[in-house]
Motif scaffolding. Structure first.
Motif, PDB file in Angstrom:
ATOM      1  N   LEU A 139      58.465  79.001  37.314  1.00 32.00           N
ATOM      2  CA  LEU A 139      57.655  79.104  35.893  1.00 32.00           C
ATOM      3  C   LEU A 139      56.705  80.099  36.116  1.00 32.00           C
ATOM      4  O   LEU A 139      55.850  80.154  37.109  1.00 32.00           O
ATOM      5  N   ARG A 171      48.395  78.549  22.226  1.00 35.02           N
ATOM      6  CA  ARG A 171      48.290  78.510  20.862  1.00 35.02           C
ATOM      7  C   ARG A 171      48.088  76.977  20.181  1.00 35.02           C
ATOM      8  O   ARG A 171      47.560  77.003  18.843  1.00 35.02           O
ATOM      9  N   THR A 180      62.257  77.291  24.531  1.00 37.68           N
ATOM     10  CA  THR A 180      62.019  78.938  24.029  1.00 37.68           C
ATOM     11  C   THR A 180      62.483  79.572  24.955  1.00 37.68           C
ATOM     12  O   THR A 180      62.581  80.905  24.839  1.00 37.68           O
ATOM     13  N   SER A 181      62.279  79.521  26.440  1.00 37.32           N
ATOM     14  CA  SER A 181      62.314  80.224  27.453  1.00 37.32           C
ATOM     15  C   SER A 181      63.572  80.137  28.189  1.00 37.32           C
ATOM     16  O   SER A 181      63.964  80.636  29.123  1.00 37.32           O
ATOM     17  N   PHE A 217      51.005  80.232  26.151  1.00 38.10           N
ATOM     18  CA  PHE A 217      51.874  79.446  25.184  1.00 38.10           C
ATOM     19  C   PHE A 217      51.132  78.176  24.695  1.00 38.10           C
ATOM     20  O   PHE A 217      50.862  78.206  23.672  1.00 38.10           O
ATOM     21  N   LEU A 218      50.782  77.523  25.604  1.00 38.06           N
ATOM     22  CA  LEU A 218      50.017  76.231  25.338  1.00 38.06           C
ATOM     23  C   LEU A 218      48.604  76.673  24.841  1.00 38.06           C
ATOM     24  O   LEU A 218      48.216  75.805  23.629  1.00 38.06           O
ATOM     25  N   GLY A 249      54.582  70.148  24.488  1.00 40.47           N
ATOM     26  CA  GLY A 249      54.231  71.428  24.518  1.00 40.47           C
ATOM     27  C   GLY A 249      54.977  72.313  25.582  1.00 40.47           C
ATOM     28  O   GLY A 249      55.536  73.523  25.489  1.00 40.47           O
ATOM     29  N   ILE A 250      54.847  71.714  26.780  1.00 40.20           N
ATOM     30  CA  ILE A 250      55.449  72.398  27.951  1.00 40.20           C
ATOM     31  C   ILE A 250      57.282  72.149  27.905  1.00 40.20           C
ATOM     32  O   ILE A 250      57.884  73.210  28.095  1.00 40.20           O
ATOM     33  N   LEU A 292      53.038  80.038  30.614  1.00 39.54           N
ATOM     34  CA  LEU A 292      53.213  78.921  30.090  1.00 39.54           C
ATOM     35  C   LEU A 292      51.707  78.601  29.517  1.00 39.54           C
ATOM     36  O   LEU A 292      51.608  78.072  28.388  1.00 39.54           O
ATOM     37  N   ASN A 293      50.638  78.863  30.190  1.00 37.59           N
ATOM     38  CA  ASN A 293      49.172  78.756  29.712  1.00 37.59           C
ATOM     39  C   ASN A 293      49.065  79.384  28.252  1.00 37.59           C
ATOM     40  O   ASN A 293      48.351  78.949  27.473  1.00 37.59           O
ATOM     41  N   THR A 347      58.711  72.454  25.092  1.00 35.22           N
ATOM     42  CA  THR A 347      59.107  73.356  24.006  1.00 35.22           C
ATOM     43  C   THR A 347      59.001  74.775  24.513  1.00 35.22           C
ATOM     44  O   THR A 347      59.857  75.738  24.566  1.00 35.22           O
ATOM     45  N   TYR A 348      57.969  74.956  25.459  1.00 33.32           N
ATOM     46  CA  TYR A 348      58.160  76.205  26.191  1.00 33.32           C
ATOM     47  C   TYR A 348      59.397  76.499  27.076  1.00 33.32           C
ATOM     48  O   TYR A 348      60.014  77.559  27.073  1.00 33.32           O
TER      49      TYR A 348
END
Ligand SMILES: *Cc1c(COP(=O)(O)O)cnc(C)c1O
Length: 358
Positions: free
Chosen positions: A300, A311, A354-355, A308-309, A347-348, A305-306, A350-351
């Motif tokens: 990752l 947001r 989406t990736s 994204f989080l 949240g992770i 990632l950070n 979801t990331y």
């Protein structure tokens, strides 16, 4: 609601933040010495000691550096299994203290057997162990190490870096016969940074009597002299002491047993999540209750990632030093709750979706 999932600073409750805005008082005034005196018994309760707990205006590093200087008469053995253990060896070197490093591989714990064998050489009068190695997510078996160390050298002075454990996991200063146990305000105590808190035994003070050059600001004997007057040698960080007064009330209202159980529950949750998606960096049986180092087996991009989080206002920690990118760390300490952890893990996830990683 916690949003900082980094191993310090941790989120500070609003009423604790607000406690800092109380007006200044003179630090030699009755108002201040009464406050300092009120704090002491509750700090002893948290550190599980009947001795004393010093408060200095510094982060934890300052007070533990001072303790190394005050207590090392002959030679110090510094145990390391990660970046913070390594730093203590650097601190010993910088102070010109005679010392030796005792290393365990990163991800592994320092063991009682290893420490026992080193002390059997009768070269050391002082031992330093990191309770919770924040860089690797390893908790060292302090109780067992202390017992075996003392069986070898009965008057060995045992210094513990409990910066990322005290106030979040069981740590029985007196029952385990530890001499100096130091933490920082901004980790499990969930205060702003700027205070060091250190439980100190009579044995440590007796040793300091034999050491001629202990420095001044963190000299344990000077701190003792002033604590007996409910004060500090130099000006204390009064605003942070107000915050500490409030936070100790919160901690003891929650109850230390409940607080430890909350930390353990969050650790379980994070580990279970991490092992089904990634891996765990720390060896089984030695995993931290306050911070989990996730092995980044899927490469990752941690900064992405950070971002994204962020947001959602959340932040976790990249790997420390050489482990940057190879691990990322999720802190579950201080006032963070299991539902905060659920929000982060969602949240992770979801990331990952989406990736296209999940
Ligand atoms: C954070 C940390 C430190 C450094 O603490 P400061 O508050 O920056 O002095 C030392 N040891 C461990 C294990 C830590 O987690």
């Amino acid at each position: 609601m916690s949003r900082l999932f980094i191993p310090g600073p941790t989120d500070v409750p609003p009423d604790v933040l607000a406690a800092q805005t109380q007006p200044m008082v003179g630090h030699r005034s009755r108002a201040f010495t009464d406050l300092f005196a009120r704090i002491q018994p509750r700090l002893r309760q948290v550190f599980q000691t009947e001795h004393r707990v010093y408060i200095t205006a510094s982060s934890g590093t300052g007070l533990l550096e001072g303790a190394m200087r005050s207590c090392t008469a002959e030679r110090l053995l510094t145990c390391t299994c990660g970046a913070f253990g390594d730093r203590w060896a650097t601190v010993a070197e910088a102070n010109g203290l005679p010392f030796e490093r005792l290393e365990a591989d990163w991800g592994q714990a320092n063991t009682a057997e290893q420490v026992e064998a080193a002390l059997a050489t009768r070269q050391y009068d002082t031992l330093l162990v990191v309770h919770n190695e924040t860089s690797t997510g390893v908790e060292n078996p302090i109780a067992e190490i202390a017992t075996r160390a003392r069986a070898q050298v009965s008057d060995v002075v045992i210094l513990i870096d409990a910066v990322s454990s005290a106030g979040g996991v069981p740590l029985e200063t007196d029952a385990w016969d530890l001499d100096v146990v130091v933490t920082s305000s901004q980790k499990c105590f969930a205060l702003p940074p700027g205070l060091a808190l250190g439980a100190v035994s009579d044995r440590a003070l007796a040793r300091a009597e034999t050491v001629p050059h202990r420095g001044w600001y963190f000299d344990l004997l000077l701190l003792e002299k002033y604590l007996l007057r409910d004060s500090t040698p130099a000006t204390p960080a009064i605003s942070l002491v107000y915050a500490l007064d409030r936070q100790l009330q919160r901690m003891l209202e929650e109850g230390m047993v409940a607080r430890f159980a909350r930390h353990a529950a969050m650790a379980d949750r994070v580990r279970e999540w991490a092992s089904s998606r990634f891996g765990l960096y720390a060896a089984e049986g030695h995993r931290s209750q306050t911070v989990t180092a996730v092995a980044n087996t899927r490469s990752l991009d941690v900064p992405a990632l950070n971002a994204f989080l962020a947001r959602e206002g959340m932040t976790l920690a990249d790997g420390y030093g050489a482990l940057k990118g190879r691990t990322f760390r999720i802190a579950h300490m201080g006032e963070t709750t299991p539902s905060d952890i659920d929000a982060l893990l969602e949240g992770i996830d979801t990331y990952l979706k989406t990736s296209g990683l999940r």
